[in-house]
Design an enzyme around this catalytic site. Sequence first.
Site, short mmCIF file in Angstrom:
data_model
loop_
_atom_site.label_atom_id
_atom_site.label_comp_id
_atom_site.label_asym_id
_atom_site.label_seq_id
_atom_site.Cartn_x
_atom_site.Cartn_y
_atom_site.Cartn_z
N GLU A 113 -4.83 -6.20 2.69
CA GLU A 113 -4.15 -5.16 1.94
C GLU A 113 -4.02 -3.87 2.75
O GLU A 113 -2.97 -3.24 2.76
CB GLU A 113 -4.94 -4.89 0.65
CG GLU A 113 -4.44 -3.75 -0.20
CD GLU A 113 -3.17 -4.11 -0.96
OE1 GLU A 113 -2.82 -5.31 -0.99
OE2 GLU A 113 -2.54 -3.20 -1.50
N ASP A 114 -5.07 -3.50 3.45
CA ASP A 114 -5.12 -2.15 4.03
C ASP A 114 -5.09 -2.08 5.56
O ASP A 114 -5.06 -0.99 6.10
CB ASP A 114 -6.41 -1.44 3.56
CG ASP A 114 -6.32 -1.05 2.10
OD1 ASP A 114 -5.22 -1.18 1.53
OD2 ASP A 114 -7.34 -0.62 1.54
#
Length: 751
Positions: A113-114
Amino acid sequence: MGSENNSNKNNLPAVSASGKDSKVVIDLEAEKKEISKRYRHLLRACKSDLDKKDKKIIRLAFDTALEAHKEMRRKSGEPYIYHPIAVAQIVAEEIGLRSAIPVVCALLHDTVEDTYLTLDDIRDLFGPVAEQIIDGLTKIAGVFDHSSSLQAENFRKMLLTLSVDVRVILIKLADRLHNMRTLGSMARDKQLKIASETAYLYAPLAHRLGLYNVKTELDDLALKYTEPDIYITIAEKLRDTKKERDKFISEFIHPIKDELNKQGFKFEIKGRPKSIHSIWEKMKKQGVTFEEIYDLFAIRIIIDSPQSQEKADCWKVYSIVTDSYRPNPDRLRDWISTPKSNGYEALHTTVMSDQGKWVEVQIRSQRMNETAEKGFAAHWKYKESSQESALDEWLTRIREMLENPDSNALDFVDDFKLNLFADEIFVFTPKGDLKTLPVKSTALDFAYEIHTDIGSRCIGAKVNHKLAPISHTLNSGDQVEILTSDKQRPKEDWLSFVITAKAKGRIKSALKDEKRILGEQGKEIFDRKIKHLKIPVAEINMNDILLYYKLPNVLELYYRIAMDAIDLKQLREAVNYKDQRVRSQRTAEPTLEELVKQARGSTDMLVIGENLNKIDYKLSPCCNPIPGDDVFGFITINDGIKIHRVNCPNAMQLMSNFAYRIVKAKWTGQEQLSVLAGIKITGMDDVGVVNNITKVISSELKVNMRSISIESNEGLFEGTIMLFVHDTEHLTKLMKKLSALSGILNVTRIT
Ligand code: MN
């Protein structure tokens, strides 16, 4: 991502809390040491018999996450890697998933996600199972993203993932728990939003999965941020009364302990006060003060007993407890013979202590205790347990709901909460088979639970041999026989009382089928009428006709024609409707996005009392906010902006489902504003008391009253007064004055 993960994608820590321009010095060497200390601590929480391969893969996951998050820090200024390590720690220690895969996935949960890592990277390094779990975690990462208008739809996706691999949800819960534990460094509006979602969805989900400790902590933390004053007050009072409580507990368990020892039991006894959240719930629900319930707690007796013996042993302990104290016959709960569907097993009884207080005693084996605390994870440990089937049933129900294509996403979330978080009742068939249904299920829900055909033809029921209508609400222990008729068909109004997703889905689809058949008949009537009126087919524009009758689609038109619910005499006029429409130049309805944009205007903060003419807002009747209350604005579709109190019963749902429609709001300082508030007064019924009350309100404080109603009963009276006040301060002053009057017992604000 960001908002939920408490991240600060900056390689500089936040400025110190004091807000001064202090320089932040980071000791990178010390941080490195701290990181490896935390990692070693995590390893100790994992299985003691991890083999070499497991250890290697966990190490690899740690190194990968460390490298990927290298440049990131949390809002608190700490290295980001503290977060995945903490989540893995919770997964291993508190949820009990101590094997390699869940720990690996927890360490990596924010990477795709990051960071620059992709799912392909995860598969190459950690295999397809880890890939699938991380994929699930990444998909649901944005579930409650601030900008998303599709929270409910995403929630549905989250559950879809759950029914594939429940470990995704368990890791997600660990993630949420750590974010809640560290919520202090977030901005106030984010705290409110995250805390609301936690109370609305995550805590019930943890409860449903049998993770009682996680659920309790999530609820307590949510309360801490949504109602900080209440949280602090109760926490302090609990601390102040601890000694007294401990003394009571040790005296209470003394005779039980002696007897258990005498009979050779290996056991452990714990006495714990209720959680802050549950004390607060009780105070609200029963309208009592802390002092009236602070001593409520459960005594837990956990025995060490082989699985083949545990049921008999638990009843032996029950007998010992009730030999020492008199039990309340209405308060015996046998969750051993019939476990809850989240797997919970125990015997509960409530007994009268020597001091005249009721005390709840929970009796369970070590295995049952582990299931109660760790829920799902413990099921895997005791595979042979009969609980597998209850779990399967639960997952089947989730799938059933997900597969119901008719329900829109929001209905779905409501159905979900109702069906899967609600408490259950146990109902028997005439042959004595047990069916589990959500609380408030009706005879018709039961009929559909047995078979769609039985539900569709249901005309009534015999509940405990007595005739009852199909809408009759069932109770635990009822024995239900369904009465059917071949002439019966599903009716529209059935939808107003059934509550299970299964019944709703089946009724809706039957109605749709019926509508379709009737629609075909309606079309024939329509065609005949057109022919009869000699209207050329080329002149017919169905859209114009629909506009004329104000109907959404052709099927609905035909259906109404078949039902004789439409006047066909006007058909010619309807066909000619087009001309008028062109003349009246209908304007298109604005979309929701446009509405939100318009309502928000250019400001971030709605100031109530100013811009009165510019922005259309109303004070919501559900919580009656008055100046001084903590409030927010909610953009409605037809009714402008509604102002709610932050602690309004509906606020939580609004904030978590429609974050994008929330407008920050505050009150203006001006005094001219007058808003309606209600107070309730009780007191002795005395001549002149009403006179005194009204005198204080209108003469002394010059408050306008809208209505006053007083009822008296055997020397006591209860009055409800609606009046216009400026703000909370004004109201408090008034309530104080009223309380001081002679004969007044209690003055409270109505919410
Ligand atoms: Mn996270």
